[in-house]
Motif scaffolding. Structure first.
Motif, PDB file in Angstrom:
ATOM      1  N   ARG A 168       0.839  -1.268  -0.041  1.00  0.00           N
ATOM      2  CA  ARG A 168      -0.011  -0.040  -0.062  1.00  0.00           C
ATOM      3  C   ARG A 168       0.855   1.026  -0.062  1.00  0.00           C
ATOM      4  O   ARG A 168       0.541   2.241  -0.857  1.00  0.00           O
ATOM      5  CB  ARG A 168      -0.651   0.068   1.182  1.00  0.00           C
ATOM      6  N   LEU A 169       1.846   1.282   0.876  1.00  0.00           N
ATOM      7  CA  LEU A 169       2.831   2.356   0.990  1.00  0.00           C
ATOM      8  C   LEU A 169       3.473   2.593  -0.544  1.00  0.00           C
ATOM      9  O   LEU A 169       3.642   3.601  -0.999  1.00  0.00           O
ATOM     10  CB  LEU A 169       3.770   2.248   2.208  1.00  0.00           C
ATOM     11  N   GLY A 170       3.923   1.483  -0.883  1.00  0.00           N
ATOM     12  CA  GLY A 170       4.858   1.695  -2.113  1.00  0.00           C
ATOM     13  C   GLY A 170       4.048   2.198  -3.309  1.00  0.00           C
ATOM     14  O   GLY A 170       4.803   2.866  -3.994  1.00  0.00           O
ATOM     15  N   TYR A 171       2.857   1.503  -3.358  1.00  0.00           N
ATOM     16  CA  TYR A 171       1.925   1.953  -4.644  1.00  0.00           C
ATOM     17  C   TYR A 171       1.637   3.305  -4.658  1.00  0.00           C
ATOM     18  O   TYR A 171       1.905   4.142  -5.559  1.00  0.00           O
ATOM     19  CB  TYR A 171       0.762   1.065  -4.901  1.00  0.00           C
ATOM     20  N   ASN A 172       1.321   4.053  -3.479  1.00  0.00           N
ATOM     21  CA  ASN A 172       0.921   5.326  -3.321  1.00  0.00           C
ATOM     22  C   ASN A 172       2.124   6.021  -3.554  1.00  0.00           C
ATOM     23  O   ASN A 172       1.908   7.185  -4.103  1.00  0.00           O
ATOM     24  CB  ASN A 172       0.375   5.405  -2.106  1.00  0.00           C
ATOM     25  N   GLN A 173       3.153   5.691  -3.200  1.00  0.00           N
ATOM     26  CA  GLN A 173       4.325   6.492  -3.490  1.00  0.00           C
ATOM     27  C   GLN A 173       5.264   6.295  -4.699  1.00  0.00           C
ATOM     28  O   GLN A 173       6.046   6.967  -5.096  1.00  0.00           O
ATOM     29  CB  GLN A 173       5.152   6.445  -2.130  1.00  0.00           C
ATOM     30  N   ALA A 174       4.772   5.530  -5.279  1.00  0.00           N
ATOM     31  CA  ALA A 174       5.256   4.799  -6.797  1.00  0.00           C
ATOM     32  C   ALA A 174       5.794   5.882  -7.653  1.00  0.00           C
ATOM     33  O   ALA A 174       6.730   6.213  -8.388  1.00  0.00           O
ATOM     34  CB  ALA A 174       4.689   3.577  -7.235  1.00  0.00           C
TER      35      ALA A 174
END
Length: 295
Positions: A27-33
């Motif tokens: 979740r964190l990685g996708y939103n910051q991707a």
């Protein structure tokens, strides 16, 4: 051989890797991707101000499309895998699932083609030199990771990677399972030297493409449709090499890996399959939650 032209493809692959790090990381990685992808690309190209604005906007648009149209498809893929993982499998089925995943990467890359083509005419000669220098550094890293001078060390590194991938999904392997993985790794047709050679060729092909539609572009080459067609040809070559010898090697390696994956799965215990099922369910739930979010 990663490059600006395949950002979307590797962005999705990064999403797959994020699954392997756990739900919160996904979740964190996708939103910051988009921001992370921008800085990674900038490390290769060294964008100027106008290019930075264009690339940031393009990554944000691509992610919005991906979130809206693709994440539900990825979640469905994991839902099917969650069922499959409880049953024995075959090499053929493993290859089918892998090809389905690659097909989703193709869709993601195709979505980025027009934006990539629009960026090409803005590239400068100094930026291509910067990309080439970064390629040299990444190839040195590849040699360090895969081309150890000591054959025994190289085999051990290959075994460590294979065990780590299996344990990411199934949990800890027992000694018998590790021994089976070791025998399979020893029998693998994988050749790191051949992979590196193909990698360098693809890097050079990309640099030629960037020069043609960038600093060395003729009036004809400034046609967006022509640039898009060239980008698509390059992307297709990443999936299926234009060189017969490497294409035959890649096909042989893919068939071996499908059988290897099936044999590892079929040797797992009921408890290990339950572990895999729970992880797949968690990743699936995260993807559905991400798809429902408003950026």
């Amino acid at each position: 051989m990663r490059s600006p032209i395949i950002a979307a493809r590797w962005f999705v692959l990064g999403l797959v890797l994020a699954w392997l790090s756990g739900c919160s990381a996904l979740r964190l990685g996708y939103n910051q991707a988009p921001e992370l992808a921008y800085w990674w690309l900038d490390g290769y190209v060294d964008f100027d101000g106008a290019q930075s604005d264009r690339v940031r906007a393009g990554l944000a648009q691509w992610q919005a499309w991906n979130r809206r149209t693709q994440l539900p498809e990825y979640a469905l893929f994991l839902a099917l895998a969650r069922v499959d993982v409880m049953e024995p499998t075959t090499a053929e089925k493993s290859c089918t699932r892998w090809n389905e995943a690659l097909g989703r990467l193709d869709v993601a890359a195709e979505q980025a083609v027009p934006q990539i083509a629009e960026l090409l005419p803005t590239l400068k000669a100094a930026q291509l030199i910067h990309i080439e220098q970064r390629y040299a550094k990444s190839n040195d890293t590849f040699r360090s990771d895969f081309l150890q001078a000591d054959p025994q060390e190289r085999r051990e590194k290959s075994l460590d990677r294979a065990v780590e991938r299996a344990e990411t999904l199934y949990g800890r392997l027992d000694d018998a399972q590790r021994d089976a993985v070791a025998k399979a790794v020893a029998a693998s047709p994988f050749e790191a030297e051949r992979w590196l050679s193909e990698r360098i060729r693809r890097q050079q092909e990309l640099l030629q493409l960037l020069r043609r539609f960038g600093p060395d572009a003729t009036e004809r080459d400034r046609d967006p449709a022509l640039a898009q067609a060239a980008v698509r040809v390059y992307l297709q070559g990443l999936r299926v090499s234009p060189r017969d010898d490497y294409r035959r090697y890649a096909q042989r390696l893919a068939q071996f890996n499908c059988g290897f994956a099936a044999s590892v799965h079929n040797a797992t215990s009921a408890a290990q399959r339950q572990t895999a099922r729970a992880k797949l369910a968690g990743w699936e739930g995260d993807l559905r939650a991400l798809a429902a979010q408003t950026p």
